[in-house]
Every structure is written in structure tokens, then in C-alpha cells.
Write an enzyme that holds these catalytic residues in place. Sequence first.
Site, PDB file in Angstrom:
ATOM      1  CE  LYS A 164     217.851  -6.459  92.135  1.00  0.00           C
ATOM      2  NZ  LYS A 164     217.114  -6.895  90.929  1.00  0.00           N
ATOM      3  CG  ASP A 221     217.307 -12.681  91.782  1.00  0.00           C
ATOM      4  OD1 ASP A 221     216.726 -13.385  92.644  1.00  0.00           O
ATOM      5  OD2 ASP A 221     216.707 -12.004  90.937  1.00  0.00           O
ATOM      6  CE  LYS A 243     216.396 -14.152  88.609  1.00  0.00           C
ATOM      7  NZ  LYS A 243     215.472 -13.307  87.835  1.00  0.00           N
ATOM      8  CG  ASP A 289     219.614  -8.982  90.274  1.00  0.00           C
ATOM      9  OD1 ASP A 289     219.341  -8.094  89.445  1.00  0.00           O
ATOM     10  OD2 ASP A 289     218.758  -9.504  91.004  1.00  0.00           O
ATOM     11  CG  ASP A 348     212.810 -13.580  89.897  1.00  0.00           C
ATOM     12  OD1 ASP A 348     213.887 -13.261  90.434  1.00  0.00           O
ATOM     13  OD2 ASP A 348     212.678 -13.739  88.674  1.00  0.00           O
ATOM     14  CD  GLU A 392     215.301  -9.946  93.421  1.00  0.00           C
ATOM     15  OE1 GLU A 392     216.232  -9.331  92.884  1.00  0.00           O
ATOM     16  OE2 GLU A 392     214.425 -10.545  92.774  1.00  0.00           O
ATOM     17  NE  ARG A 427     209.569  -5.345  91.824  1.00  0.00           N
ATOM     18  CZ  ARG A 427     208.936  -5.637  90.702  1.00  0.00           C
ATOM     19  NH1 ARG A 427     207.629  -5.487  90.616  1.00  0.00           N
ATOM     20  NH2 ARG A 427     209.605  -6.068  89.648  1.00  0.00           N
TER      21      ARG A 427
END
Length: 493
Positions: free
Chosen positions: A254, A259, A266, A277, A336, A338, A340
Site C-alpha cells: 500500500k 492520507d 482525519k 501511510d 479513510d 482507502e 484496502r
Amino acid sequence: MTDFLFVSPSLPRAGALVLPLAEGFSLAGIAQDADAACGGAIARGLAAASFKGKKGQSCTLWSPGAHLSKVVAVGLGATADARSLEAAGGNALPLIAGEPEAFVASDGLAPALVAAFASGARLRSYRFDRYRTKETAEDKPKLVRLSLASSDVEAARAAWKPLDAIADGVFLTRDLVSEPPNVLFPEEMAERCKGLEKLGVSVEILGQAEMETLGFGALLGVSQGSARAPRMVVMQWKGAPAGSTAAPVAFIGKGVTFDTGGISIKPAGGMEDMKFDMAGAGAVIGLMAALAGRKAKVDAVGLVGLVENMPSGTAQRPGDVVKSYSGQTIEIINTDAEGRLVLADVLWYARQRFKPRFMIDLATLTGAIIVALGHEHAGMFANDDTLAQQLSAAGAATGEAVWRMPLGEAYDKQIKSDIADMKNVGGGRQGGSITAAQFIQRFVDTSEGAVPWAHLDIAGTAWATKDSAVTPKGATAYGVRLLDRLVAEHYEG
């Protein structure tokens, strides 16, 4: 940068002397000669400091004589094995970093253990200082040369060579994860992957147009709110022996270079941490460098999906439905969640194109895994017991620990959608890391059968808030050594 040299045993004439000592030690070899040259000051100093050789214990003796600037003793604990020597090397490094030259009295150790000590010191020596414009010379490490004594210099050098290559991969990952997000965005991160070509890795970069043609609706949905274009990078190392018919092993990362959470934004506090991230993708890139650098006898592919998750007028909304590359549809409940979505398309692509022996994905996926496991273990989810056991053993050997978490139908039901094939989050906060893994599994296990797969949620292990033996505060490069060990022990040749 420090040079690591392996030399025949002899008493150093100057600089710092490092003594790796186990519990119940008695000074021998170079250590004994140095003590004699210092009139017994080393033995007296260690006794006065109550140094027992315990794991993690250290003792510094200043100017003991014989032209030595200092003697640093580091404890190995009860057992002198590769892990304890690596940790001792890491613990010694800060104590000798201010010296131009240091010598390790490792003459009583097997060559592989001498190399392990050097590896620990090198791993601990990492610094990310490219943006420090006012750092003085006094604040910087001065260690130019670390010499390590060995009764078999050539064997020690041979043992060091792959460890040095692995450290290169670790440092590459730490560099990527440490970069600020205005410097490292998807296009830039993809370009940096091209540096692996000099090691013999083939690098293929897919842009937005190519992914639109393929139908990467899940990944592209994450990136659509950002001015930064997405990328997917496919890296291939072909090191298997001639005539091998084994399928490649596949690693997927990933790579959300920043993010914000998107529309489901967030909280502001701590959001700066979301530059890492992309640590899963960073680990895959570093792993590919490590495998190629040590010329691993395996065919391996590394794939990373690189996006930026931003809120804007074009951003993905809660309530949207996207169609993934697999053809499965996904209702977006929380933007959020995201990572996956990125993994969904890249995993399916890896499976369809490469038909690998196994797939392992790494992702800073959920805060829930930190609640469950803290910062000591990565959460491991797997559909294959053998692969899970191999990963657990590799984690124990390298110190990059994993803890197996459950999967099951009851969790899978929680991501059932009323209007699409699935939704991207479960029904509540409970079991959040598990429902995330269940989501990812839907892009691994198909009607065609299940490919062995493991998902590593590294949200709690990708970044360290304090120093440890071989990892300075900051980016850890968790996963590089773990997965290199997995490959070396089970999948080469």
C-alpha cells in the site's frame, strides 16, 4: 558513512576498542591483551561498573591506557547468537559514533557472528538528515572506520556481503518513509523505483491512463481527489536458477503517500504522521533492492499502488459505488478506509498476471491493529497455515515479529452491502483490522481457488518513537528483513 572492515586479530594502537561480552565472561584474546597493555585497567573498570555481560548492558571506560581513547563493553546476554550479536552491534554504535575509528575485539566469535555484529551496527547507523541545514560538525557522527577482528577474514566478509545488501534495502525503505509528502508523491516515488534497475530489477510504471484502461476503479477512486496522479509500479527480479519452473513469489504494498482521510477527514492532531501511510510500499521496494542486491536465487515480483488521498471537489464521497479491477463492486462508507481499495486492484492484478506461489501484502492499514497489538507485533492474517508458520518463524529470527489474527465468515458478513458486492468498512469499531483483512481476502480467494496469501497490517510497526538496538527513532523499514528471511529460508533455489 562508515566503512566496515574485517581484519586479522591484533591489538589496536589507537581509537576505541569494543568488547562484545557474554554473561560469565572472562577476558581473552585481544581483550586480554588490551587489558594487559592497560595495566589491568579494563578488568578493574568493568568490575567497578558491575558489568556482567547482560543483554543490553553497556559500559564505557575512558582513556584506559595503551593509547586507546575508550573501551566500550556491550553485553550479549546468556547466549551469543546472531540476534544477540546484532543487537550488541546496534547498542555499541552510538557509544563509538564520536570516534573516527573503532576496533571490535570479535576474534573469539564465529565469522557469521562477527558479520552479525557489523550488521547491527550498520542498521543502527542510519540517519535521515538531508533537510538539516544548520547541523554542526559536532552534532554529526564521526565514525569513519569500524574494524572487526576475525580468525577467518574471508568467511566473515562472505557472511557480511548479503547482510550489507539487506541493510541497503532497509536504508532505501527508511529514506522513502522519512521523506516529507511534498517531496515524495506518487509520481516521484515511482521514479525512485527506477533506481533498482542498476541492481538488475526490471521496473514498469503504469500511469492513470493505463489503469483506467485496465479498470482499476477502486484504486483510482482513492486518488481522484488529488492533484497528484496515481501510479502503479511493477518490479521484477529474476534470480531463479536456469531451468526453474517455479512461479514467482509476490509482494504487494500500500503506497498512500499522504492520507488526509479524504472527505472522511482525519483529526488535525498527528495528521503529519500520515506521510508514512506508504510504508508498506516502501518495504516492498526495499525488499526488492535487498533480494537483487544479494542476488537471491528466486523469481520475485513487487507491486506497489501509489496514490494520495485528498479532499476536494473531485474527491470520492461516502455513498459512492466503485467497480474494482476484479469486477466486484464496492460501496464506499468511509473514504479513510482507502488502503484496502488500493490493495484490492493491485492484488487482483498480481494474481491474474503472475499466478504467484504466494502473495503477501503489507499496509499501514488500521489503527485497530495498534489497539490490539501495540507497537510490538504486526498483525498477520493468512489463508494458509504453512505460510503463516513460515512468517512467524522469520519474524522471531529477525525481530520483526508478527501475531496471527483470525479470519472467518462472521467477520466477512460485516462487510456485506445492501447495494453492492461489499462495503469498505464493517458495521462498527469492533474488529476493525479483521474486517479490513476480510475485505482484502475477497481479492485473493476466488472461484478459481485460493492462492496462499498473508496480509501484514504494519500500522503499529512502521514508525518508531524511540531508539531500539538496530533501529533509530523514525522509519523502521519493518518487513524488509522479515520477508527477505522468509525467501532465503524457504523459497530460493
